[in-house]
Motif scaffolding. Sequence first.
Motif, PDB file in Angstrom:
ATOM      1  N   ALA A  69      14.793  10.133  -0.905  1.00 23.55           N
ATOM      2  CA  ALA A  69      16.029  10.291  -0.149  1.00 23.55           C
ATOM      3  C   ALA A  69      17.172  10.316  -1.160  1.00 23.55           C
ATOM      4  CB  ALA A  69      16.207   9.135   0.828  1.00 23.55           C
ATOM      5  N   ALA A  70      18.223  11.061  -0.833  1.00 24.40           N
ATOM      6  CA  ALA A  70      19.325  11.197  -1.779  1.00 24.40           C
ATOM      7  C   ALA A  70      20.620  11.525  -1.060  1.00 24.40           C
ATOM      8  CB  ALA A  70      19.012  12.291  -2.783  1.00 24.40           C
ATOM      9  N   LYS A  71      21.719  11.278  -1.747  1.00 22.40           N
ATOM     10  CA  LYS A  71      23.028  11.788  -1.358  1.00 22.40           C
ATOM     11  C   LYS A  71      23.337  12.868  -2.379  1.00 22.40           C
ATOM     12  CE  LYS A  71      24.988   8.012   1.130  1.00 22.40           C
ATOM     13  NZ  LYS A  71      26.171   7.255   1.428  1.00 22.40           N
ATOM     14  N   ALA A  88      18.249  17.275 -11.085  1.00 25.34           N
ATOM     15  CA  ALA A  88      19.305  18.185 -10.633  1.00 25.34           C
ATOM     16  C   ALA A  88      20.299  17.460  -9.723  1.00 25.34           C
ATOM     17  CB  ALA A  88      18.693  19.380  -9.912  1.00 25.34           C
ATOM     18  N   ILE A  89      19.802  16.563  -8.901  1.00 24.51           N
ATOM     19  CA  ILE A  89      20.678  15.797  -8.007  1.00 24.51           C
ATOM     20  C   ILE A  89      21.607  14.908  -8.820  1.00 24.51           C
ATOM     21  CG2 ILE A  89      20.708  13.903  -6.332  1.00 24.51           C
ATOM     22  CD1 ILE A  89      18.228  15.252  -5.077  1.00 24.51           C
ATOM     23  N   ILE A  90      21.055  14.200  -9.774  1.00 27.48           N
ATOM     24  CA  ILE A  90      21.861  13.297 -10.596  1.00 27.48           C
ATOM     25  C   ILE A  90      22.873  14.072 -11.428  1.00 27.48           C
ATOM     26  CG2 ILE A  90      21.746  11.643 -12.508  1.00 27.48           C
ATOM     27  CD1 ILE A  90      19.014  10.746 -11.240  1.00 27.48           C
ATOM     28  N   GLU A  91      22.443  15.182 -12.028  1.00 27.19           N
ATOM     29  CA  GLU A  91      23.363  16.000 -12.824  1.00 27.19           C
ATOM     30  C   GLU A  91      24.451  16.633 -11.959  1.00 27.19           C
ATOM     31  OE1 GLU A  91      20.853  18.747 -14.910  1.00 27.19           O
ATOM     32  OE2 GLU A  91      20.300  17.264 -16.428  1.00 27.19           O
ATOM     33  N   GLY A  92      24.167  16.841 -10.672  1.00 34.76           N
ATOM     34  CA  GLY A  92      25.145  17.418  -9.752  1.00 34.76           C
ATOM     35  C   GLY A  92      26.076  16.380  -9.144  1.00 34.76           C
ATOM     36  N   GLY A  93      25.986  15.135  -9.607  1.00 37.16           N
ATOM     37  CA  GLY A  93      26.871  14.082  -9.107  1.00 37.16           C
ATOM     38  C   GLY A  93      26.323  13.321  -7.919  1.00 37.16           C
ATOM     39  N   GLY A  94      25.079  13.572  -7.544  1.00 36.22           N
ATOM     40  CA  GLY A  94      24.466  12.868  -6.428  1.00 36.22           C
ATOM     41  C   GLY A  94      23.718  11.633  -6.885  1.00 36.22           C
ATOM     42  N   ILE A  95      23.114  10.943  -5.931  1.00 32.42           N
ATOM     43  CA  ILE A  95      22.329   9.750  -6.264  1.00 32.42           C
ATOM     44  C   ILE A  95      21.026   9.761  -5.466  1.00 32.42           C
ATOM     45  CG2 ILE A  95      24.285   8.269  -6.889  1.00 32.42           C
ATOM     46  CD1 ILE A  95      24.075   7.000  -4.114  1.00 32.42           C
ATOM     47  N   ILE A  96      19.992   9.213  -6.065  1.00 35.26           N
ATOM     48  CA  ILE A  96      18.711   9.018  -5.391  1.00 35.26           C
ATOM     49  C   ILE A  96      18.812   7.658  -4.709  1.00 35.26           C
ATOM     50  CG2 ILE A  96      16.206   8.843  -5.656  1.00 35.26           C
ATOM     51  CD1 ILE A  96      17.432  11.587  -6.505  1.00 35.26           C
ATOM     52  N   THR A  97      18.672   7.629  -3.389  1.00 32.75           N
ATOM     53  CA  THR A  97      18.831   6.371  -2.663  1.00 32.75           C
ATOM     54  C   THR A  97      17.511   5.668  -2.390  1.00 32.75           C
ATOM     55  OG1 THR A  97      18.864   7.565  -0.547  1.00 32.75           O
ATOM     56  CG2 THR A  97      20.992   7.085  -1.578  1.00 32.75           C
ATOM     57  N   GLY A 127      25.295  16.911  -3.196  1.00 27.82           N
ATOM     58  CA  GLY A 127      26.255  17.944  -2.838  1.00 27.82           C
ATOM     59  C   GLY A 127      25.570  19.233  -2.429  1.00 27.82           C
ATOM     60  N   GLU A 128      26.308  20.070  -1.719  1.00 26.64           N
ATOM     61  CA  GLU A 128      25.766  21.333  -1.207  1.00 26.64           C
ATOM     62  C   GLU A 128      25.241  22.234  -2.326  1.00 26.64           C
ATOM     63  OE1 GLU A 128      25.396  22.695   1.853  1.00 26.64           O
ATOM     64  OE2 GLU A 128      26.074  20.920   2.907  1.00 26.64           O
ATOM     65  N   LYS A 129      25.954  22.299  -3.440  1.00 23.85           N
ATOM     66  CA  LYS A 129      25.554  23.199  -4.530  1.00 23.85           C
ATOM     67  C   LYS A 129      24.210  22.787  -5.113  1.00 23.85           C
ATOM     68  CE  LYS A 129      30.329  24.204  -5.664  1.00 23.85           C
ATOM     69  NZ  LYS A 129      31.415  23.943  -6.591  1.00 23.85           N
ATOM     70  N   ALA A 130      24.049  21.502  -5.400  1.00 20.14           N
ATOM     71  CA  ALA A 130      22.781  21.016  -5.944  1.00 20.14           C
ATOM     72  C   ALA A 130      21.665  21.166  -4.912  1.00 20.14           C
ATOM     73  CB  ALA A 130      22.912  19.559  -6.384  1.00 20.14           C
ATOM     74  N   LEU A 131      21.994  20.974  -3.645  1.00 19.11           N
ATOM     75  CA  LEU A 131      21.001  21.105  -2.586  1.00 19.11           C
ATOM     76  C   LEU A 131      20.493  22.543  -2.484  1.00 19.11           C
ATOM     77  CD1 LEU A 131      19.624  19.337  -0.498  1.00 19.11           C
ATOM     78  CD2 LEU A 131      21.418  19.951   1.110  1.00 19.11           C
ATOM     79  N   ASP A 132      21.382  23.498  -2.648  1.00 19.54           N
ATOM     80  CA  ASP A 132      20.966  24.913  -2.638  1.00 19.54           C
ATOM     81  C   ASP A 132      20.016  25.212  -3.800  1.00 19.54           C
ATOM     82  OD1 ASP A 132      22.498  25.360  -0.400  1.00 19.54           O
ATOM     83  OD2 ASP A 132      24.192  26.225  -1.500  1.00 19.54           O
ATOM     84  N   THR A 133      20.304  24.646  -4.961  1.00 21.78           N
ATOM     85  CA  THR A 133      19.448  24.839  -6.133  1.00 21.78           C
ATOM     86  C   THR A 133      18.059  24.248  -5.892  1.00 21.78           C
ATOM     87  OG1 THR A 133      21.364  24.755  -7.596  1.00 21.78           O
ATOM     88  CG2 THR A 133      19.218  24.346  -8.601  1.00 21.78           C
ATOM     89  N   ILE A 134      18.019  23.052  -5.362  1.00 23.99           N
ATOM     90  CA  ILE A 134      16.746  22.382  -5.106  1.00 23.99           C
ATOM     91  C   ILE A 134      15.941  23.140  -4.048  1.00 23.99           C
ATOM     92  CG2 ILE A 134      15.702  20.269  -4.185  1.00 23.99           C
ATOM     93  CD1 ILE A 134      18.145  18.825  -5.502  1.00 23.99           C
ATOM     94  N   ALA A 135      16.615  23.649  -3.033  1.00 24.05           N
ATOM     95  CA  ALA A 135      15.931  24.420  -1.984  1.00 24.05           C
ATOM     96  C   ALA A 135      15.296  25.678  -2.576  1.00 24.05           C
ATOM     97  CB  ALA A 135      16.910  24.784  -0.883  1.00 24.05           C
ATOM     98  N   ALA A 136      15.995  26.326  -3.504  1.00 25.77           N
ATOM     99  CA  ALA A 136      15.449  27.535  -4.140  1.00 25.77           C
ATOM    100  C   ALA A 136      14.221  27.189  -4.974  1.00 25.77           C
ATOM    101  CB  ALA A 136      16.511  28.201  -4.996  1.00 25.77           C
ATOM    102  N   TRP A 137      14.285  26.092  -5.734  1.00 28.91           N
ATOM    103  CA  TRP A 137      13.134  25.676  -6.546  1.00 28.91           C
ATOM    104  C   TRP A 137      11.956  25.284  -5.660  1.00 28.91           C
ATOM    105  CZ3 TRP A 137      16.122  21.723 -10.033  1.00 28.91           C
ATOM    106  CH2 TRP A 137      16.840  22.420 -11.003  1.00 28.91           C
ATOM    107  N   GLY A 138      12.244  24.647  -4.532  1.00 31.45           N
ATOM    108  CA  GLY A 138      11.199  24.097  -3.683  1.00 31.45           C
ATOM    109  C   GLY A 138      10.485  25.109  -2.807  1.00 31.45           C
TER     110      GLY A 138
END
Length: 95
Positions: free
Chosen positions: A64-66, A45-54, A68-79
Amino acid sequence: MRPFTFLIATLSLFAGVIAVDIQKSVIISYPDTTPDSVVEQAKKAIIEGGGIITHEYHLIKGFAAKVGEKALDTIAAWGKEYNALIEEDQIVKGL
């Protein structure tokens, strides 16, 4: 009157360009009992949202990752079901 219309259109376009999803540096960790598929789904989800796994951690289940807020909200809901811990990555200084 046309230069004024052109100026308004240009400013509107500029506002849309700067309204990009702001990236945050975060650390996301899961309890050891969390299925690996959940962690992989979050990374995808992070990669598809334009982020990167650092960084991927091996002592704890997480990464650890960089992101976006939208992808982070999605991950928080799943988690929520797996008690994922999402915290902003920052420098820790001693006293």
